[in-house]
Design a protein around this motif. Structure first.
Motif, PDB file in Angstrom:
ATOM      1  N   TYR A 143     -42.235 -45.511 -44.796  1.00  0.00           N
ATOM      2  CA  TYR A 143     -43.818 -46.092 -44.354  1.00  0.00           C
ATOM      3  C   TYR A 143     -44.643 -45.373 -45.218  1.00  0.00           C
ATOM      4  CZ  TYR A 143     -48.375 -46.167 -42.105  1.00  0.00           C
ATOM      5  OH  TYR A 143     -49.618 -46.597 -41.816  1.00  0.00           O
ATOM      6  N   TYR A 144     -44.638 -44.079 -45.375  1.00  0.00           N
ATOM      7  CA  TYR A 144     -45.907 -43.373 -46.548  1.00  0.00           C
ATOM      8  C   TYR A 144     -45.632 -43.653 -47.904  1.00  0.00           C
ATOM      9  CZ  TYR A 144     -46.703 -40.900 -42.122  1.00  0.00           C
ATOM     10  OH  TYR A 144     -47.046 -40.419 -40.705  1.00  0.00           O
ATOM     11  N   ALA A 145     -44.339 -43.965 -48.234  1.00  0.00           N
ATOM     12  CA  ALA A 145     -44.058 -44.357 -49.591  1.00  0.00           C
ATOM     13  C   ALA A 145     -44.488 -45.858 -49.901  1.00  0.00           C
ATOM     14  CB  ALA A 145     -42.473 -44.138 -49.972  1.00  0.00           C
ATOM     15  N   MET A 146     -44.292 -46.652 -48.818  1.00  0.00           N
ATOM     16  CA  MET A 146     -44.732 -47.994 -48.886  1.00  0.00           C
ATOM     17  C   MET A 146     -46.394 -48.127 -48.934  1.00  0.00           C
ATOM     18  SD  MET A 146     -42.444 -50.768 -48.873  1.00  0.00           S
ATOM     19  CE  MET A 146     -40.865 -51.186 -48.446  1.00  0.00           C
ATOM     20  N   LYS A 147     -46.791 -47.156 -48.081  1.00  0.00           N
ATOM     21  CA  LYS A 147     -48.271 -47.142 -47.957  1.00  0.00           C
ATOM     22  C   LYS A 147     -48.988 -46.867 -49.129  1.00  0.00           C
ATOM     23  CE  LYS A 147     -51.799 -46.070 -44.333  1.00  0.00           C
ATOM     24  NZ  LYS A 147     -51.950 -47.604 -44.032  1.00  0.00           N
ATOM     25  N   LEU A 148     -48.679 -45.693 -49.737  1.00  0.00           N
ATOM     26  CA  LEU A 148     -49.183 -45.181 -51.140  1.00  0.00           C
ATOM     27  C   LEU A 148     -49.091 -46.331 -52.353  1.00  0.00           C
ATOM     28  CD1 LEU A 148     -50.743 -42.908 -52.442  1.00  0.00           C
ATOM     29  CD2 LEU A 148     -48.625 -41.754 -52.841  1.00  0.00           C
ATOM     30  N   TRP A 149     -47.702 -46.791 -52.374  1.00  0.00           N
ATOM     31  CA  TRP A 149     -47.460 -47.795 -53.484  1.00  0.00           C
ATOM     32  C   TRP A 149     -48.363 -49.073 -53.534  1.00  0.00           C
ATOM     33  CZ3 TRP A 149     -44.383 -47.991 -57.613  1.00  0.00           C
ATOM     34  CH2 TRP A 149     -44.342 -49.237 -58.388  1.00  0.00           C
ATOM     35  N   PHE A 150     -48.852 -49.507 -52.136  1.00  0.00           N
ATOM     36  CA  PHE A 150     -49.507 -50.688 -52.350  1.00  0.00           C
ATOM     37  C   PHE A 150     -51.140 -50.059 -52.136  1.00  0.00           C
ATOM     38  CE2 PHE A 150     -45.559 -52.549 -50.206  1.00  0.00           C
ATOM     39  CZ  PHE A 150     -45.591 -53.411 -51.376  1.00  0.00           C
ATOM     40  N   LEU A 151     -51.528 -48.897 -52.007  1.00  0.00           N
ATOM     41  CA  LEU A 151     -52.757 -48.268 -52.362  1.00  0.00           C
ATOM     42  C   LEU A 151     -52.832 -48.024 -53.825  1.00  0.00           C
ATOM     43  CD1 LEU A 151     -53.061 -45.776 -49.350  1.00  0.00           C
ATOM     44  CD2 LEU A 151     -54.498 -48.036 -49.736  1.00  0.00           C
ATOM     45  N   ARG A 152     -51.965 -47.634 -54.627  1.00  0.00           N
ATOM     46  CA  ARG A 152     -52.172 -47.472 -55.696  1.00  0.00           C
ATOM     47  C   ARG A 152     -51.871 -48.885 -56.843  1.00  0.00           C
ATOM     48  NH1 ARG A 152     -49.318 -42.557 -57.934  1.00  0.00           N
ATOM     49  NH2 ARG A 152     -48.502 -43.584 -59.592  1.00  0.00           N
ATOM     50  N   ASN A 153     -51.461 -49.792 -56.292  1.00  0.00           N
ATOM     51  CA  ASN A 153     -51.254 -51.071 -57.044  1.00  0.00           C
ATOM     52  C   ASN A 153     -52.071 -52.021 -56.302  1.00  0.00           C
ATOM     53  OD1 ASN A 153     -48.920 -50.357 -59.015  1.00  0.00           O
ATOM     54  ND2 ASN A 153     -48.299 -49.369 -57.005  1.00  0.00           N
ATOM     55  N   SER A 154     -52.489 -52.972 -57.222  1.00  0.00           N
ATOM     56  CA  SER A 154     -53.445 -54.114 -56.543  1.00  0.00           C
ATOM     57  C   SER A 154     -52.783 -55.544 -57.025  1.00  0.00           C
ATOM     58  CB  SER A 154     -54.735 -53.961 -57.090  1.00  0.00           C
ATOM     59  OG  SER A 154     -54.767 -54.210 -58.663  1.00  0.00           O
ATOM     60  N   TYR A 155     -52.882 -56.317 -56.145  1.00  0.00           N
ATOM     61  CA  TYR A 155     -52.372 -57.818 -56.369  1.00  0.00           C
ATOM     62  C   TYR A 155     -53.177 -58.933 -56.385  1.00  0.00           C
ATOM     63  CZ  TYR A 155     -47.946 -54.860 -55.527  1.00  0.00           C
ATOM     64  OH  TYR A 155     -46.953 -54.039 -55.862  1.00  0.00           O
ATOM     65  N   LYS A 156     -53.762 -58.873 -57.416  1.00  0.00           N
ATOM     66  CA  LYS A 156     -55.101 -59.756 -57.702  1.00  0.00           C
ATOM     67  C   LYS A 156     -56.143 -59.639 -56.364  1.00  0.00           C
ATOM     68  CE  LYS A 156     -53.250 -63.277 -60.748  1.00  0.00           C
ATOM     69  NZ  LYS A 156     -52.886 -64.842 -60.583  1.00  0.00           N
ATOM     70  N   GLU A 157     -56.471 -60.654 -55.667  1.00  0.00           N
ATOM     71  CA  GLU A 157     -57.226 -60.690 -54.634  1.00  0.00           C
ATOM     72  C   GLU A 157     -56.638 -60.630 -53.349  1.00  0.00           C
ATOM     73  OE1 GLU A 157     -60.480 -63.126 -54.709  1.00  0.00           O
ATOM     74  OE2 GLU A 157     -60.475 -63.397 -57.011  1.00  0.00           O
ATOM     75  N   ALA A 158     -55.023 -60.620 -53.271  1.00  0.00           N
ATOM     76  CA  ALA A 158     -54.226 -60.521 -51.855  1.00  0.00           C
ATOM     77  C   ALA A 158     -54.515 -59.352 -51.331  1.00  0.00           C
ATOM     78  CB  ALA A 158     -52.853 -60.830 -52.365  1.00  0.00           C
ATOM     79  N   ALA A 159     -54.355 -59.466 -49.865  1.00  0.00           N
ATOM     80  CA  ALA A 159     -54.286 -58.239 -49.071  1.00  0.00           C
ATOM     81  C   ALA A 159     -53.240 -58.042 -48.643  1.00  0.00           C
ATOM     82  CB  ALA A 159     -55.358 -58.481 -47.852  1.00  0.00           C
ATOM     83  N   VAL A 160     -52.717 -56.525 -48.634  1.00  0.00           N
ATOM     84  CA  VAL A 160     -51.478 -56.095 -48.217  1.00  0.00           C
ATOM     85  C   VAL A 160     -51.415 -54.882 -47.147  1.00  0.00           C
ATOM     86  CG1 VAL A 160     -49.221 -55.067 -48.969  1.00  0.00           C
ATOM     87  CG2 VAL A 160     -50.533 -56.335 -50.483  1.00  0.00           C
ATOM     88  N   GLN A 161     -50.926 -55.385 -46.118  1.00  0.00           N
ATOM     89  CA  GLN A 161     -50.698 -54.469 -44.810  1.00  0.00           C
ATOM     90  C   GLN A 161     -49.518 -53.780 -44.644  1.00  0.00           C
ATOM     91  OE1 GLN A 161     -51.114 -56.365 -40.970  1.00  0.00           O
ATOM     92  NE2 GLN A 161     -52.067 -54.407 -39.961  1.00  0.00           N
ATOM     93  N   VAL A 162     -49.270 -52.441 -44.539  1.00  0.00           N
ATOM     94  CA  VAL A 162     -47.785 -51.752 -44.369  1.00  0.00           C
ATOM     95  C   VAL A 162     -48.025 -51.436 -42.714  1.00  0.00           C
ATOM     96  CG1 VAL A 162     -46.391 -49.901 -44.927  1.00  0.00           C
ATOM     97  CG2 VAL A 162     -47.744 -51.188 -46.802  1.00  0.00           C
ATOM     98  N   LEU A 163     -47.125 -51.748 -42.288  1.00  0.00           N
ATOM     99  CA  LEU A 163     -46.633 -51.484 -40.626  1.00  0.00           C
ATOM    100  C   LEU A 163     -45.446 -50.498 -40.163  1.00  0.00           C
ATOM    101  CD1 LEU A 163     -47.788 -54.698 -39.105  1.00  0.00           C
ATOM    102  CD2 LEU A 163     -49.257 -52.689 -39.114  1.00  0.00           C
ATOM    103  N   ASN A 164     -45.634 -49.708 -39.759  1.00  0.00           N
ATOM    104  CA  ASN A 164     -44.522 -48.905 -39.115  1.00  0.00           C
ATOM    105  C   ASN A 164     -43.984 -49.179 -38.002  1.00  0.00           C
ATOM    106  OD1 ASN A 164     -42.603 -46.793 -38.739  1.00  0.00           O
ATOM    107  ND2 ASN A 164     -43.633 -45.283 -38.526  1.00  0.00           N
ATOM    108  N   ILE A 165     -42.802 -50.117 -37.944  1.00  0.00           N
ATOM    109  CA  ILE A 165     -42.383 -50.799 -36.853  1.00  0.00           C
ATOM    110  C   ILE A 165     -42.084 -49.705 -35.689  1.00  0.00           C
ATOM    111  CG2 ILE A 165     -39.939 -50.830 -37.549  1.00  0.00           C
ATOM    112  CD1 ILE A 165     -39.825 -53.324 -36.478  1.00  0.00           C
ATOM    113  N   GLU A 166     -41.800 -48.453 -36.075  1.00  0.00           N
ATOM    114  CA  GLU A 166     -41.681 -47.486 -34.992  1.00  0.00           C
ATOM    115  C   GLU A 166     -42.704 -47.036 -34.287  1.00  0.00           C
ATOM    116  OE1 GLU A 166     -39.636 -44.129 -37.082  1.00  0.00           O
ATOM    117  OE2 GLU A 166     -37.920 -45.745 -37.684  1.00  0.00           O
TER     118      GLU A 166
END
Length: 643
Positions: A385-408
């Motif tokens: 979860y934290y690796a995913m969260k930081l990766w998508f905070l560090r990297n942008s994908y034009k104007e798209a929004a990215v949400q990372v959810l921990n299913i647990e």
């Protein structure tokens, strides 16, 4: 009287004593001779059912090892070795032909006498060639084809040359049936033997081992027997430390010439041809057993490799996790309103692989006409979860929004008291026959990906949304997907590409006989447009759970196999067929996909074992995946992701 008594007949008790003593001596001598003959018989391999191990290098797996290797994949078909006498004869004949220049003529004549016409009786069906046996009943948790019908060619008399070709063809089919994409990978990466000296030494050792037992039985050839034994041991030692010509010692040519001379002497000695023939059979059997063991071992290691996270990806995940807790300058992006806005295009990805999820999102955004209306929801587990969260905070994908959810950490009313765990898309290797006219020649292997338990939580997780597109983390997007949102699903729940090369009727061994149309096509995950409102209305999650409960109560198969059946049955008559041109499947197991078809396909699906991020991935397909990696991120170079 005394003298007459002394010179007269011997008393009767003396004669009987001598006879008893003589019988005792004969019995002892007989026991001594017998005690010498019995070990000699076993050492020389004279017993019909005994495989002599005299100076034969043999590496066998223990029963426990064999069991572990055989069941390395719960979805594999079973594999048993069952040679008929006719097959053994054919192997020996091939062996005789191969070594004809090194064998005396009397051996060849002796063998040919028993097979004057050069034909054999093929007493087993084609599917049993090369020691593979077609299973008659699928074991629990094993997905395979229905039992094959009897081969009409069984018992047919064929030329040996025809058998070779048939045996080779059936061996390829049986290998793929048992080991799946490993056999395809092995075939693509097979290299020709370039080390001529190694091959020559092995051939010499093979022939010397065949002659040694017969020579060792001849007292007059005691010196030749010792020399032959010594040469065999020397070559065994050399070959145990060398796999290529470059590994051989400088004087290896002298060893080879010495062995050649000993073999020539052995051929000049008159020996029992039946013993030589028997040793050839035994050595060939041992060689086949060893090759079979190494085949299983290689397949197991291959399977272990494709199911394990690469070291570079593990490194990246660890570094991102550590960096997340060390850094505080990364701020959450203000996209909370987008995450619940049902008017936007929402994509759902279930993944525990940072780079795989990143490639899916990056490739989708790059080809989108408008990225501002795209929202990506990445469902992962607590470990990533934290690796995913930081990766998508560090990297942008034009104007798209990215949400990372921990299913647990999700709190769902429908799952009160039940801990949640991430389950990724289930992928099954299924070997099937033709639907209309099943036959051995039509057997083929397909990889079908299907929804897992976590997918059935989507209506509850995204309770504010009406429609989502679910993407597997092993896909690459090459065109704009906005057209999917304008599709009318006509009351269906799941818009998916149907896999009509597999009919549900072909899978009745696993689905049962009732409750579905046998002519219905299987469907694939990878690209699925889901009508969540219709899903909730029909209560598909409850239907799925009920099917799981019923199958578990009957104890039919593994949990994964039960989930596979439940997914197919839960969506029966609820699939909206997308045009098959939307997705090009097979990028993870099929080597022969047309390059032009790859370039024009909107979605590439790497279903199969050979994922593009693995070292074992198909090399010519990796570039389509790698070009969407963020190569500017420093952590990728630190973890050698590109090496």
């Amino acid at each position: 009287m005394k003298s007459g008594a002394a010179g007269g007949a011997v008393p009767s008790y003396g004669v009987s004593a001598k006879r008893r003593w003589r019988g005792f001596v004969i019995a002892v001598l007989g026991l001594v001779i017998l005690s010498m003959l019995v070990p000699l018989v076993f050492l020389l391999g004279l017993h019909n059912g005994f495989h002599s191990s005299g100076y034969i290098y043999e590496q066998r797996s223990s029963p426990s090892n064999q069991k572990g290797v055989e069941r390395y994949d719960r979805r594999d078909v079973s594999h048993n070795k069952n040679w008929s006498e006719g097959e053994q004869s054919s192997h020996v004949k091939e062996l005789i032909t191969k070594f004809e220049p090194t064998l005396p003529k009397d051996v060849i004549k002796n063998y040919s006498r028993g097979d004057k016409n050069g034909t054999i009786n093929k007493g087993t069906s084609d599917v049993k060639q090369k020691g593979f046996k077609a299973p008659t009943k699928p074991p629990n948790g094993v997905l395979q084809s229905p039992p094959a019908s009897n081969n009409p060619r069984s018992g047919h008399v064929e030329q040996v040359t025809d058998l070779k070709k048939s045996s080779a063809d059936e061996s390829v089919k049986s290998c793929e049936l048992t080991f799946g994409s490993y056999c395809l990978w092995q075939k693509e990466h097979r290299e020709e033997m370039k080390d001529a000296m190694i091959k020559k030494l092995k051939d010499q050792l093979f022939v010397a081992r065949a002659y040694y037992p017969s020579i060792a039985k001849l007292p007059a050839q005691d010196k030749l027997s010792r020399q032959l034994k010594q040469n065999i041991q020397e070559l065994e030692h050399v070959l145990s430390e060398a796999t290529t010509d470059a590994d051989l010692p400088p004087l290896i040519e002298k060893y080879s010439q010495k062995m050649e001379g000993q073999i020539a002497k052995a051929k000049s000695v008159t020996v029992d041809c039946n013993n030589v023939d028997k040793k050839l059979r035994q050595i060939f059997d041992l060689t086949e057993d060893e090759a079979d063991f190494h085949m299983k071992q290689s397949a197991f290691l291959y399977k272990l490799n494709v199911q394990t996270m690469p070291k570079s990806h593990h490194c990246l995940s660890l570094k991102l996790t550590v960096e997340y807790f060390k850094s505080s300058h990364y701020e959450e992006k203000a996209d909370a309103e987008k995450f619940i806005d049902s008017s936007l295009h929402h994509f759902v990805i279930l993944s525990n692989n940072v780079l795989a999820a990143s490639v899916v999102i990056n490739s989708t955004v790059i080809h989108a006409k408008e990225s501002s209306n795209q929202v990506f929801h990445v469902l992962t587990d607590g470990q990533n979860y934290y690796a995913m969260k930081l990766w998508f905070l560090r990297n942008s994908y034009k104007e798209a929004a990215v949400q990372v959810l921990n299913i647990e950490h999700l709190d769902l009313d429908s799952q009160k008291g039940n801990p949640l765990h991430l389950s990724l898309t289930e992928e099954f290797r299924v070997s099937i026959h033709g639907f209309v006219n099943p036959s051995i020649s039509q057997i083929r292997t397909e990889y079908i990906s299907i929804f897992s338990h976590s997918h059935y939580l989507l209506p509850d997780i995204f309770s504010n949304l009406k429609k989502v597109v679910v993407l597997d983390d092993d896909v690459v997007i090459q065109q704009d997907l906005s057209a999917l949102w304008n599709l009318d699903l006509e009351g269906k729940v799941n818009g998916a590409v149907q896999f009509c090369s597999v009919k549900l009727g072909q899978l009745k061994s696993y689905l049962g006989e009732k409750g579905f149309s046998h002519n219905s096509c299987a469907w694939m995950s990878g690209l699925n447009i889901i009508d969540l409102a219709r899903w909730r209305e029909l209560g598909l999650t409850q239907t799925y759970k009920q099917l799981i409960k019923e199958k578990l109560s009957l104890r039919e198969g593994s949990t994964e196999a039960i989930a596979w059946r439940a997914s197919l049955l839960a969506f029966e008559n609820k699939i909206y067929p997308l045009d098959e041109s939307w997705v090009l499947s097979g990028m993870g197991h099929e080597y022969r996909i047309d390059t032009q078809a790859i370039k024009t396909a909107p979605v590439l699906h790497y279903n199969g074992n050979m994922k593009p991020w693995l070292d074992l991935g198909i090399p010519k397909y990796k570039s389509y995946w790698k070009k969407f990696l963020n190569k500017e991120d420093q952590l990728l170079s630190e973890c050698n992701v590109y090496s």
